[in-house]
Design an enzyme around this catalytic site. Structure first.
Site, mmCIF file in Angstrom:
data_model
loop_
_atom_site.group_PDB
_atom_site.id
_atom_site.type_symbol
_atom_site.label_atom_id
_atom_site.label_comp_id
_atom_site.label_asym_id
_atom_site.label_seq_id
_atom_site.Cartn_x
_atom_site.Cartn_y
_atom_site.Cartn_z
ATOM 1 C CB THR A 49 -0.946 -0.008 1.217
ATOM 2 O OG1 THR A 49 -1.703 -1.221 1.201
ATOM 3 C CG2 THR A 49 -1.899 1.170 1.200
ATOM 4 C CE1 TYR A 137 1.966 -8.789 2.060
ATOM 5 C CE2 TYR A 137 3.585 -7.046 1.782
ATOM 6 C CZ TYR A 137 2.300 -7.519 1.615
ATOM 7 O OH TYR A 137 1.367 -6.726 1.016
ATOM 8 C CE LYS A 165 0.090 -7.498 5.122
ATOM 9 N NZ LYS A 165 0.307 -6.840 3.861
ATOM 10 C CB VAL A 209 -1.950 -6.193 7.837
ATOM 11 C CG1 VAL A 209 -0.978 -5.109 7.358
ATOM 12 C CG2 VAL A 209 -1.275 -7.055 8.908
#
Length: 304
Positions: A49, A137, A165, A209
């Site tokens: 993001t 991630y 994540k 998240v």
């Protein structure tokens, strides 16, 4: 959810506010992070993001500097170190840790198709070299590769690796991951699939998240607090509300287009401007004007 592990709760993958000359707007960073802190929400900078793949090393350092200035000692600071170049990822880990980031976060490289053996070796080398706790991630949408859970399971016992994540939209994989790690005090599972935040928390995930938390940190803080207290009906209501807010900038748009739209929402709330990093570009003037009307009407109806 773990009681004594610090890597949990609401962790917002923060947008990267930019000036028109593409330098980091450090004052806007401080406003955004300050807003997070009002609701006990932690910042994750230089992630997807945050347009990390398009940011320079200097831009990332500027983001870390401004974030740490506001958040150090008040929230865990997560900093992305993803790169297709292993030495660069290691250099970022060392630099950001020295600057005060508490945890570093990395996905696998995204250019060459990876074998499982290559992915495992890359992750092991990064974990060996990182001076800070490391969270891996998994984001198949951008890397084109899904890190197998057995590789993460092996890595989970590495002394530098503290969590995963996972942003892959696969409910079966999510259930398998939670079965593996819900009872591991030393390893956290963080859900990056925002629409499944409530489900994941109910079934043992440690944190959420959500990119929509950039402009609605309070709603996600409330969702998490209700999950901690077992108020699942309220969690479901908040899940639906936040899903609708996510659709406001995501529905019908590519990932890059959604980030440009997200910054328009942030601008409407006085948090930052609308500049994005190429190859993402701002909305065209007429399109943006119409979108602003849509945003204002939508948020007004919700009193946001």
């Amino acid at each position: 959810m773990k009681k004594n592990n610090p890597y949990k709760g609401v962790i917002v993958p923060m947008i990267s506010p930019l000036k028109d000359d593409l330098t980091v707007d450090q004052e806007a960073v401080k406003w955004i992070v300050g807003n997070f802190l009002n609701y006990n929400v932690a910042p994750f900078i230089a992630g997807t993001t945050g347009e990390a793949s398009s940011l320079s090393f200097q831009q990332k350092k500027d983001l870390v500097e401004a974030t740490v200035e506001v958040a150090k000692g008040k929230a865990v600071v997560y900093a992305g170190i993803s790169s297709n170049c292993l030495p660069e990822s290691i250099e970022m880990a060392k630099c950001f840790a020295d600057m005060g980031a508490d945890v570093v976060v990395a996905n696998v490289p995204s250019y060459y198709p990876l074998t499982d053996a290559q992915a495992a070796r890359f992750c092991e080398q990064l974990a060996d070299a990182s001076p800070a706790p490391l969270i891996f991630y998994n984001i198949t949408a951008t890397t084109g590769y899904s890190i197998p859970l057995d590789i993460i399971e092996k890595l989970s016992y590495h002394p530098n690796v503290v969590g995963l994540k996972d942003s892959e939209r696969d409910e079966k994989r999510l259930d398998q991951a939670l079965d593996l790690w819900r009872d591991r005090e030393d390893f956290v599972h963080l859900i990056g699939w925002a629409a499944m935040s409530g489900y994941a928390l109910k079934n043992g995930s440690d944190g959420i998240v959500p990119s929509t938390g950039n402009f609605t940190p309070k709603l996600y803080a409330d969702l998490y607090a209700n999950a901690l207290n077992g108020n699942w009906e309220q969690v479901e209501q908040l899940q639906q509300l936040t899903n609708n807010l996510g659709a406001l900038y995501q529905k019908g748009r590519t990932l890059g287009e959604s980030l440009a739209a997200l910054k328009v929402i942030m601008d409407e709330q006085g948090l930052c401007g609308t500049q994005v990093m190429p190859p993402i570009y701002r909305m065209e003037n007429g399109v943006e004007a119409d979108y602003r009307k849509e945003v204002k009407a939508f948020l007004s109806n919700l009193n946001l």
